[in-house]
Design a protein around this motif. Sequence first.
Motif, PDB file in Angstrom:
ATOM      1  N   GLY A 151       0.729  -1.370  -0.084  1.00 19.58           N
ATOM      2  CA  GLY A 151       0.149   0.217  -0.201  1.00 19.58           C
ATOM      3  C   GLY A 151       0.764   1.259   0.372  1.00 19.58           C
ATOM      4  O   GLY A 151      -0.212   2.620   0.299  1.00 19.58           O
ATOM      5  N   LEU A 152       1.956   1.366  -0.150  1.00 24.75           N
ATOM      6  CA  LEU A 152       3.008   2.522  -0.478  1.00 24.75           C
ATOM      7  C   LEU A 152       2.596   3.539  -1.524  1.00 24.75           C
ATOM      8  O   LEU A 152       2.018   4.433  -0.427  1.00 24.75           O
ATOM      9  CB  LEU A 152       4.512   1.546  -1.311  1.00 24.75           C
ATOM     10  CG  LEU A 152       5.426   3.209  -0.958  1.00 24.75           C
ATOM     11  CD1 LEU A 152       5.388   3.573  -0.207  1.00 24.75           C
ATOM     12  CD2 LEU A 152       6.365   2.405  -1.630  1.00 24.75           C
ATOM     13  N   VAL A 153       2.086   3.036  -2.462  1.00 27.02           N
ATOM     14  CA  VAL A 153       1.977   4.009  -3.494  1.00 27.02           C
ATOM     15  C   VAL A 153       0.769   5.053  -2.937  1.00 27.02           C
ATOM     16  O   VAL A 153      -0.262   6.147  -2.592  1.00 27.02           O
ATOM     17  CB  VAL A 153       1.579   3.364  -4.704  1.00 27.02           C
ATOM     18  CG1 VAL A 153       0.857   4.157  -5.682  1.00 27.02           C
ATOM     19  CG2 VAL A 153       2.313   3.692  -5.463  1.00 27.02           C
ATOM     20  N   PRO A 154      -0.543   4.297  -2.483  1.00 28.49           N
ATOM     21  CA  PRO A 154      -2.220   4.924  -1.869  1.00 28.49           C
ATOM     22  C   PRO A 154      -1.722   5.727  -0.416  1.00 28.49           C
ATOM     23  O   PRO A 154      -2.147   7.300  -0.281  1.00 28.49           O
ATOM     24  CB  PRO A 154      -3.142   3.662  -1.404  1.00 28.49           C
ATOM     25  CG  PRO A 154      -2.393   2.308  -2.371  1.00 28.49           C
ATOM     26  CD  PRO A 154      -1.196   2.888  -2.802  1.00 28.49           C
ATOM     27  N   LEU A 155      -0.665   4.874   0.117  1.00 28.82           N
ATOM     28  CA  LEU A 155      -0.037   6.254   0.903  1.00 28.82           C
ATOM     29  C   LEU A 155       0.713   6.983   1.080  1.00 28.82           C
ATOM     30  O   LEU A 155       0.266   8.244   0.988  1.00 28.82           O
ATOM     31  CB  LEU A 155       1.418   4.825   1.845  1.00 28.82           C
ATOM     32  CG  LEU A 155       1.290   6.022   3.034  1.00 28.82           C
ATOM     33  CD1 LEU A 155       0.263   6.650   4.297  1.00 28.82           C
ATOM     34  CD2 LEU A 155       2.626   5.503   3.686  1.00 28.82           C
ATOM     35  N   MET A 156       1.578   7.693  -0.225  1.00 30.01           N
ATOM     36  CA  MET A 156       2.372   8.450  -1.544  1.00 30.01           C
ATOM     37  C   MET A 156       0.833   9.393  -1.223  1.00 30.01           C
ATOM     38  O   MET A 156       1.411  10.662  -1.089  1.00 30.01           O
ATOM     39  CB  MET A 156       3.270   7.948  -1.954  1.00 30.01           C
ATOM     40  CG  MET A 156       4.440   7.155  -1.123  1.00 30.01           C
ATOM     41  SD  MET A 156       6.059   6.452  -2.154  1.00 30.01           S
ATOM     42  CE  MET A 156       6.359   7.904  -2.872  1.00 30.01           C
ATOM     43  N   GLN A 157      -0.005   9.296  -2.045  1.00 23.43           N
ATOM     44  CA  GLN A 157      -0.809   9.961  -2.746  1.00 23.43           C
ATOM     45  C   GLN A 157      -1.525  10.601  -1.635  1.00 23.43           C
ATOM     46  O   GLN A 157      -2.152  11.265  -1.693  1.00 23.43           O
ATOM     47  CB  GLN A 157      -2.318   9.220  -4.026  1.00 23.43           C
ATOM     48  CG  GLN A 157      -1.083   8.169  -4.885  1.00 23.43           C
ATOM     49  CD  GLN A 157      -2.056   7.636  -5.732  1.00 23.43           C
ATOM     50  OE1 GLN A 157      -2.982   6.629  -5.432  1.00 23.43           O
ATOM     51  NE2 GLN A 157      -1.727   7.754  -6.939  1.00 23.43           N
ATOM     52  N   THR A 158      -1.820   9.858  -1.140  1.00 19.86           N
ATOM     53  CA  THR A 158      -2.811  10.438   1.176  1.00 19.86           C
ATOM     54  C   THR A 158      -2.219  11.235   0.710  1.00 19.86           C
ATOM     55  O   THR A 158      -2.476  13.099   1.407  1.00 19.86           O
ATOM     56  CB  THR A 158      -3.003   9.385   1.311  1.00 19.86           C
ATOM     57  OG1 THR A 158      -4.143   8.751   1.169  1.00 19.86           O
ATOM     58  CG2 THR A 158      -3.659  10.420   2.900  1.00 19.86           C
ATOM     59  N   HIS A 159      -0.508  11.256   1.283  1.00 19.59           N
ATOM     60  CA  HIS A 159       0.152  12.078   1.707  1.00 19.59           C
ATOM     61  C   HIS A 159       0.018  13.374   0.816  1.00 19.59           C
ATOM     62  O   HIS A 159       0.396  14.055   1.266  1.00 19.59           O
ATOM     63  CB  HIS A 159       1.920  11.992   2.435  1.00 19.59           C
ATOM     64  CG  HIS A 159       1.597  11.378   3.336  1.00 19.59           C
ATOM     65  ND1 HIS A 159       1.782  12.230   4.379  1.00 19.59           N
ATOM     66  CD2 HIS A 159       2.090  10.121   3.796  1.00 19.59           C
ATOM     67  CE1 HIS A 159       2.050  11.034   5.326  1.00 19.59           C
ATOM     68  NE2 HIS A 159       2.362   9.774   5.347  1.00 19.59           N
ATOM     69  N   LEU A 160       0.458  13.404  -0.693  1.00 19.82           N
ATOM     70  CA  LEU A 160       0.645  14.461  -1.386  1.00 19.82           C
ATOM     71  C   LEU A 160      -1.219  15.004  -1.676  1.00 19.82           C
ATOM     72  O   LEU A 160      -1.084  15.922  -1.542  1.00 19.82           O
ATOM     73  CB  LEU A 160       1.078  13.618  -2.551  1.00 19.82           C
ATOM     74  CG  LEU A 160       2.454  13.310  -2.526  1.00 19.82           C
ATOM     75  CD1 LEU A 160       2.381  12.292  -4.678  1.00 19.82           C
ATOM     76  CD2 LEU A 160       2.912  14.422  -2.985  1.00 19.82           C
ATOM     77  N   GLU A 161      -2.148  14.736  -1.255  1.00 22.76           N
ATOM     78  CA  GLU A 161      -2.946  14.949  -1.342  1.00 22.76           C
ATOM     79  C   GLU A 161      -3.297  15.854  -0.259  1.00 22.76           C
ATOM     80  O   GLU A 161      -4.581  17.014  -0.174  1.00 22.76           O
ATOM     81  CB  GLU A 161      -3.944  14.490  -2.094  1.00 22.76           C
ATOM     82  CG  GLU A 161      -4.814  13.533  -3.407  1.00 22.76           C
ATOM     83  CD  GLU A 161      -4.177  14.189  -4.826  1.00 22.76           C
ATOM     84  OE1 GLU A 161      -5.339  15.263  -4.691  1.00 22.76           O
ATOM     85  OE2 GLU A 161      -3.415  14.134  -5.861  1.00 22.76           O
ATOM     86  N   GLY A 162      -2.763  15.454   0.356  1.00 24.97           N
ATOM     87  CA  GLY A 162      -3.307  16.438   1.379  1.00 24.97           C
ATOM     88  C   GLY A 162      -2.438  17.258   2.291  1.00 24.97           C
ATOM     89  O   GLY A 162      -2.100  18.163   3.302  1.00 24.97           O
ATOM     90  N   ALA A 163      -1.040  17.725   1.581  1.00 24.63           N
ATOM     91  CA  ALA A 163      -0.413  19.020   1.403  1.00 24.63           C
ATOM     92  C   ALA A 163      -1.292  20.172   1.937  1.00 24.63           C
ATOM     93  O   ALA A 163      -1.719  20.287   0.881  1.00 24.63           O
ATOM     94  CB  ALA A 163       0.923  18.574   0.510  1.00 24.63           C
ATOM     95  N   GLU A 164      -0.278  21.157   1.909  1.00 26.67           N
ATOM     96  CA  GLU A 164      -0.730  21.802   2.006  1.00 26.67           C
ATOM     97  C   GLU A 164      -1.151  23.002   0.493  1.00 26.67           C
ATOM     98  O   GLU A 164       0.030  22.550  -0.192  1.00 26.67           O
ATOM     99  CB  GLU A 164      -0.260  23.150   3.241  1.00 26.67           C
ATOM    100  CG  GLU A 164      -0.335  23.093   4.465  1.00 26.67           C
ATOM    101  CD  GLU A 164      -1.447  23.003   5.006  1.00 26.67           C
ATOM    102  OE1 GLU A 164      -2.315  23.630   4.667  1.00 26.67           O
ATOM    103  OE2 GLU A 164      -2.475  21.660   5.781  1.00 26.67           O
ATOM    104  N   PRO A 165      -1.460  23.909   0.153  1.00 29.49           N
ATOM    105  CA  PRO A 165      -1.626  24.665  -1.490  1.00 29.49           C
ATOM    106  C   PRO A 165      -0.198  25.285  -1.397  1.00 29.49           C
ATOM    107  O   PRO A 165      -0.105  25.134  -2.477  1.00 29.49           O
ATOM    108  CB  PRO A 165      -2.545  25.423  -0.445  1.00 29.49           C
ATOM    109  CG  PRO A 165      -3.915  25.038   0.188  1.00 29.49           C
ATOM    110  CD  PRO A 165      -2.728  24.376   1.371  1.00 29.49           C
ATOM    111  N   GLU A 166       0.479  25.501  -0.105  1.00 28.82           N
ATOM    112  CA  GLU A 166       1.192  26.603  -0.493  1.00 28.82           C
ATOM    113  C   GLU A 166       2.918  25.485  -0.552  1.00 28.82           C
ATOM    114  O   GLU A 166       3.531  26.281  -0.865  1.00 28.82           O
ATOM    115  CB  GLU A 166       1.837  27.729   1.169  1.00 28.82           C
ATOM    116  CG  GLU A 166       1.682  27.130   2.304  1.00 28.82           C
ATOM    117  CD  GLU A 166       0.733  26.752   2.823  1.00 28.82           C
ATOM    118  OE1 GLU A 166       0.342  26.242   3.898  1.00 28.82           O
ATOM    119  OE2 GLU A 166      -0.541  27.208   2.403  1.00 28.82           O
TER     120      GLU A 166
END
Length: 89
Positions: free
Chosen positions: A16-31
Motif C-alpha cells: 500500500g505504499l503508493v496509496p499512502l504516498m498519494q494520501t500524503h501528497l493530496e493532503g499537502a498544504e496548498p502553499e
Amino acid sequence: MKEDDNIIDVQHVTCGLVPLMQTHLEGAEPEVDTVSFKVRQGIRTELWNSFGTGSRWRLLSIEEDLFFDVATFQRVEQNELDPLGLMDF
C-alpha cells in the motif's frame, strides 16, 4: 538535499505504499510545492511506473541515500484542456 524534518519516512511500508504516498501528497498544504519521501531502496522502477501523468503531483527525482532513497514530487498545475498530461508526449 532537504533536512530530514521535511521528508516523510515511508521506508518501512511494503504494502500500500503508493496509496499512502498519494494520501500524503493530496493532503499537502496548498502553499507546499514539493514533497519528499524516504523510501526503501530497490523500488525505483516501481515508483516511476506508479506515478504517471495526469496527477496534481509529478515525480521529479529518486536520489540514493545511505540506507534509503529519497523520492521528490513537485506540484503541477492542472491543465483543463489536457487533464491527463498527454500533450507532454
